[in-house]
Write an enzyme that holds these catalytic residues in place. Sequence first.
Site, mmCIF file in Angstrom:
data_model
loop_
_atom_site.group_PDB
_atom_site.id
_atom_site.type_symbol
_atom_site.label_atom_id
_atom_site.label_comp_id
_atom_site.label_asym_id
_atom_site.label_seq_id
_atom_site.Cartn_x
_atom_site.Cartn_y
_atom_site.Cartn_z
ATOM 1 N N CYS A 31 5.464 -2.199 -4.325
ATOM 2 C CA CYS A 31 4.554 -3.138 -4.025
ATOM 3 C C CYS A 31 4.815 -4.004 -3.422
ATOM 4 C CB CYS A 31 3.539 -3.307 -5.044
ATOM 5 S SG CYS A 31 2.269 -4.171 -4.671
ATOM 6 N N TYR A 69 -2.888 -2.094 5.556
ATOM 7 C CA TYR A 69 -4.078 -1.712 5.085
ATOM 8 C C TYR A 69 -4.894 -1.539 5.901
ATOM 9 C CZ TYR A 69 -1.329 -2.018 1.155
ATOM 10 O OH TYR A 69 0.568 -1.795 0.676
#
Length: 342
Positions: free
Chosen positions: A45, A183
């Site tokens: 992450c 994203y």
Amino acid sequence: MRANRVPIEEIEREPAAFAERVTADGRFGRAAEPGRYRLVVSRACPWAHRVVMVRRLMGLEQAVSLAVADPVQEVIDGDPHWVFTEETGSPGGRDPVLGIHALREAYRAGDPGYDGGVSVPALVDVETGRVVSNDYDRLSTDMATEWGGLARAGAPDLYPEGLREEIEDIGERVYRDVNNGVYRAGFAPDQARYDAAVARLFERLDEMEERLSARRYLVGDHITLADVRLWSTLLRFDAVYHGLFKCNVRKISEYRALWGYARDLFQTPGFGDTANLDHIRAHYYRVMTGINPTGVVAAGPDPRGWLTPHHREELGGTPFGDGTPPGPVPEGEQVPPLGRRC
């Protein structure tokens, strides 16, 4: 990074569900105490990686312990969750300090009725087993500025008072168009929004390329939080965002200054020695089935390029300013060495 289904729509980050602050003087109710807190992360992450880097750069490894979740989430009650496994150093599939299998157990210890998203990083109170904060930005800023005497001698000033406005100005643009921009492109629900996200992403990368052509670091003459924030995305770009998220106008390795800058930081203690490219690739390709339904993990690119000469020292500046590099990576926290992928 939220541990639930990622819909094919525009990405909007949810506010942190837990946002207690931990400071040296405890003025917000919680004091920084050695051994009191455990930092739960995924090495895949980018948001968690920021806090891992700051923890290492500031030498807080002995003050706050580290728990690494498996990069491939486990489906629980229909949603993928961050869990602890033998493969990431948790005997019997339970974190050896917190005694939990899934991070959501610590969320529910803090709020038994909690049914929202479960994200990393999460700072957990070892005594109570409950999450104190999952606010990645505040956690990294506070660890850089508020943990007082727990930081190592020679720790760099990652957030100099005289440069904070500039750091935040750059950080806001990088967050919107690069950190979150990848994203927005990868999960765009239609062509128009994909086109807009990709255009803004590469406009911002081009801006950073120009800025870094004449200076070694983003702000000032040594590493700051601005560099930590940008680098977490640059590390993952060619390996996952370029192909999986369709951010394929250019690779970072095709930019002269950005690629040199990214390699410079990779080879700086606190950056590359906290990076696990295997975890990154496994998570993105295996978990994000909405855009990669087969779960097949791409083979490249060859990671050894990160270790090639960068010559960025010719621009001046020093990584740690008046400080010194962090010491060796603590036992049990080492990441695998880079190896050829294909």
